[in-house]
Write an enzyme that holds these catalytic residues in place. Structure first.
Site, PDB file in Angstrom:
ATOM      1  N   CYS A 271       0.805  -1.224   0.000  1.00 38.11           N
ATOM      2  CA  CYS A 271       0.000   0.000   0.000  1.00 38.11           C
ATOM      3  C   CYS A 271       0.840   1.278   0.000  1.00 38.11           C
ATOM      4  CB  CYS A 271      -0.982   0.001   1.163  1.00 38.11           C
ATOM      5  SG  CYS A 271      -0.250  -0.052   2.817  1.00 38.11           S
TER       6      CYS A 271
ATOM      7  N   HIS B  95      -2.804   0.908   7.212  1.00 40.36           N
ATOM      8  CA  HIS B  95      -3.037   0.959   5.769  1.00 40.36           C
ATOM      9  C   HIS B  95      -3.013   2.418   5.317  1.00 40.36           C
ATOM     10  CE1 HIS B  95      -4.487  -0.066   1.848  1.00 40.36           C
ATOM     11  NE2 HIS B  95      -5.702   0.418   2.021  1.00 40.36           N
TER      12      HIS B  95
ATOM     13  N   SER C 286      -4.527  -2.927  -1.771  1.00 38.82           N
ATOM     14  CA  SER C 286      -4.771  -3.578  -0.481  1.00 38.82           C
ATOM     15  C   SER C 286      -5.023  -5.062  -0.728  1.00 38.82           C
ATOM     16  CB  SER C 286      -5.991  -2.952   0.209  1.00 38.82           C
ATOM     17  OG  SER C 286      -6.396  -3.715   1.330  1.00 38.82           O
TER      18      SER C 286
END
Length: 254
Positions: free
Chosen positions: A105, A147, A164
């Site tokens: 990510c 994330h 992701s």
């Protein structure tokens, strides 16, 4: 990469996916393997004319990163220090395009910044998430997850691009009229994946100057959905998004 690094990657991958050891050994011992298609990023000239062409380009950019695929090995292949200068991060992004290998990510955010540099009127800003998994046993005791995606602002609309493990946590179409609404959409996606979002951190606008020695500002607004009042969070987010739009008017593409 040297042989030792490759051995470490394979060893870690075997640890993560013990049921695939035989298949991994077969790949490693093979004298010849079929050619892997080389993903090619969309040309920036497709954005000329603005408007719908920019949104179409963003969709092609996301499709390009999808072709690179998410790196499930557990080892990040490109060394990215978040507080490095823009010029250093852009050199890393060039290597990603050149190598055309799976990325994580953070790498996807840097790559997306590189591939959107110079698009007039397009604002880019990082959005970081910290979440807590509701079933610890399903993920070998791991409890917290981090994330990041690249938020986008264009002609009064918000969206996002990224990568992701879960498709619902990657990109969002450039059609949200409110930044807060988009953040809520991410929260719902997290909930559907069995996660509770504990913190959302939205950064400042990223410069379009690929040769800037300044680092990316990762911290601008911090939300804590489990602690903050929804009405107050919405108010602060809308205030922050108004500031982003205001700064965007003075941001010059390079």
């Amino acid at each position: 990469m040297d042989e030792q690094t490759w051995d470490q990657i394979w060893e870690f991958a075997s640890h993560l996916y013990p049921n695939q050891r035989a298949q991994m050994d077969e790949i490693r011992k093979a004298e010849e393997l079929p050619e892997i298609p080389h993903a090619t990023p969309p040309p920036i000239y497709l954005t000329r004319g603005g408007g719908a062409k920019v949104t179409e380009y963003i969709a092609k950019l996301q499709n390009y990163m999808n072709q690179l695929r998410y790196n499930h090995t557990g080892t990040q292949l490109f060394d990215i220090k978040p507080h490095s200068s823009m010029i250093t991060l852009m050199e890393t992004a060039k290597a990603m395009v050149r190598e055309s290998v799976p990325i994580k990510c953070m790498e996807a955010v840097i790559l997306a910044i590189y591939l959107t540099n110079g698009i007039p009127g397009l604002g880019r800003f990082p959005i970081n998430f910290k979440s807590e998994v509701q079933e610890v046993s399903l993920l070998k005791g791991r409890k917290y997850f981090y994330h990041v995606v690249l938020g986008l602002a264009y002609k009064g609309k918000f969206g996002a691009v990224g990568l992701s493990r879960r498709s619902s946590l990657m990109d969002k179409p450039l059609e949200f009229t409110s930044l807060f609404t988009m953040v809520q959409d991410f929260q719902k996606a997290y909930s559907n994946c069995g996660h509770t979002v504990l913190k959302v951190r939205i950064g400042e606008l990223v410069t379009h100057d690929a040769y800037s020695i300044s680092p990316i500002s990762w911290r601008g607004l911090t939300l804590r959905p489990m602690e903050d009042d929804d009405a107050e969070s919405k108010k602060e987010t809308e205030k922050f998004s108004t500031q982003l739009k205001s700064f965007l008017r003075y941001e010059k593409s390079v």
